[in-house]
Design a protein around this motif. Structure first.
Motif, PDB file in Angstrom:
ATOM      1  N   ALA A 211       0.833  -1.209   0.000  1.00  0.00           N
ATOM      2  CA  ALA A 211       0.000   0.000   0.000  1.00  0.00           C
ATOM      3  C   ALA A 211       0.868   1.260   0.000  1.00  0.00           C
ATOM      4  N   TYR A 212       1.967   1.238   0.768  1.00  0.00           N
ATOM      5  CA  TYR A 212       2.845   2.411   0.780  1.00  0.00           C
ATOM      6  C   TYR A 212       3.500   2.607  -0.586  1.00  0.00           C
ATOM      7  N   VAL A 213       4.033   1.530  -1.155  1.00  0.00           N
ATOM      8  CA  VAL A 213       4.718   1.656  -2.446  1.00  0.00           C
ATOM      9  C   VAL A 213       3.741   2.090  -3.536  1.00  0.00           C
ATOM     10  N   ALA A 214       2.468   1.758  -3.366  1.00  0.00           N
ATOM     11  CA  ALA A 214       1.448   2.166  -4.342  1.00  0.00           C
ATOM     12  C   ALA A 214       0.972   3.599  -4.133  1.00  0.00           C
ATOM     13  N   SER A 215       1.343   4.216  -3.026  1.00  0.00           N
ATOM     14  CA  SER A 215       0.806   5.527  -2.672  1.00  0.00           C
ATOM     15  C   SER A 215       1.580   6.668  -3.312  1.00  0.00           C
ATOM     16  N   LYS A 216       1.011   7.868  -3.225  1.00  0.00           N
ATOM     17  CA  LYS A 216       1.680   9.063  -3.745  1.00  0.00           C
ATOM     18  C   LYS A 216       2.968   9.344  -2.974  1.00  0.00           C
ATOM     19  N   GLU A 217       2.975   8.988  -1.688  1.00  0.00           N
ATOM     20  CA  GLU A 217       4.133   9.290  -0.852  1.00  0.00           C
ATOM     21  C   GLU A 217       5.403   8.580  -1.312  1.00  0.00           C
TER      22      GLU A 217
END
Length: 234
Positions: A211-217
């Protein structure tokens, strides 16, 4: 779109991405009932889900699945390539058939999934592969071919990240250690004792990193392999 999303890490990633607000397509080969369960969990979040039967070793099936996904939802923003197989055997006992099967699914299939998804992916999208910590740590007896295929994925991601950088698409590789899934059930107890934490990962923990790697961040990270294995020492 989660390739190999009917169970294990793939299903956990599909559920988490739905919780984060995505409509999710999952592919599966041999577990339609598990795929249906995953779609049910996606829809329980209020998002839409779609299951497509597609063998990750079959280029035509991969292409048809991606086309179906885009036709159904209108766009593709994230591709998670999770499909893979683990066949153990030491150097004296690995058959040519098992060697070819692992190379076909774990390397060729991953490349084809990335290639096909990238052609339809929106600019600024995300491609995430699920590799293995055996790509960077010494493996365990009988894992030489499996480790080789996962090391190939780590190198593949570096090159493809450069190819797609002009479109703002990031390409990263997550390398889990021992995780409780159907694929690891026969040897998980032995391997997890090698971890300082003395446990295996839950698929939802790996999904959190997805989820983090898929996020804008995560937009400034590309071509990376991120190991999440409880500090496993092999």
């Amino acid at each position: 779109m989660v390739f190999g999303g009917s169970r294990g890490i793939g299903a956990a990633a599909a559920r988490r991405l739905a919780n984060e607000g995505a409509d999710v397509v999952v592919t599966y080969v041999s577990a339609p009932e598990r795929a249906a369960e995953t779609i049910g969990a996606i829809e329980d979040t209020g998002r839409s889900g779609l299951a497509i039967r597609a063998d990750s070793g079959d280029p035509a099936a991969i292409e048809a699945a991606v086309a179906h996904a885009v036709d159904h939802f209108g766009r593709l923003d994230i591709a998670v390539v999770n499909a893979g197989i683990l066949l153990l055997g030491d150097v004296a006992s690995v058959s040519v058939e098992d060697l070819d099967r692992m190379l076909n699914v774990n390397v060729r299939g991953v490349f084809l999934a990335i290639q096909t998804a990238a052609a339809r992916l929106t600019d600024g999208g995300r491609i995430i592969t699920i590799g293995s910590n055996t790509a960077v740590r010494s493996g365990y007896p009988g894992s030489s071919v499996y480790s080789m295929t996962k090391a190939a994925v780590a190198v593949m991601v570096k090159g493809i990240a450069i190819d797609l950088a002009g479109r703002g698409i990031t390409v990263n590789n997550i390398q889990p250690g021992p995780t409780v899934t159907d694929m690891t059930v026969d040897h998980i107890e032995r391997i997890k004792q090698l971890s300082p934490l003395k446990r295996a990962a839950d698929p939802d923990e790996i999904a959190g990193l997805v989820a983090y790697v898929a996020s804008k961040e995560s937009g400034y990270m590309t071509g990376s392999s991120i190991t999440i294995d409880g500090g496993l020492a092999l």
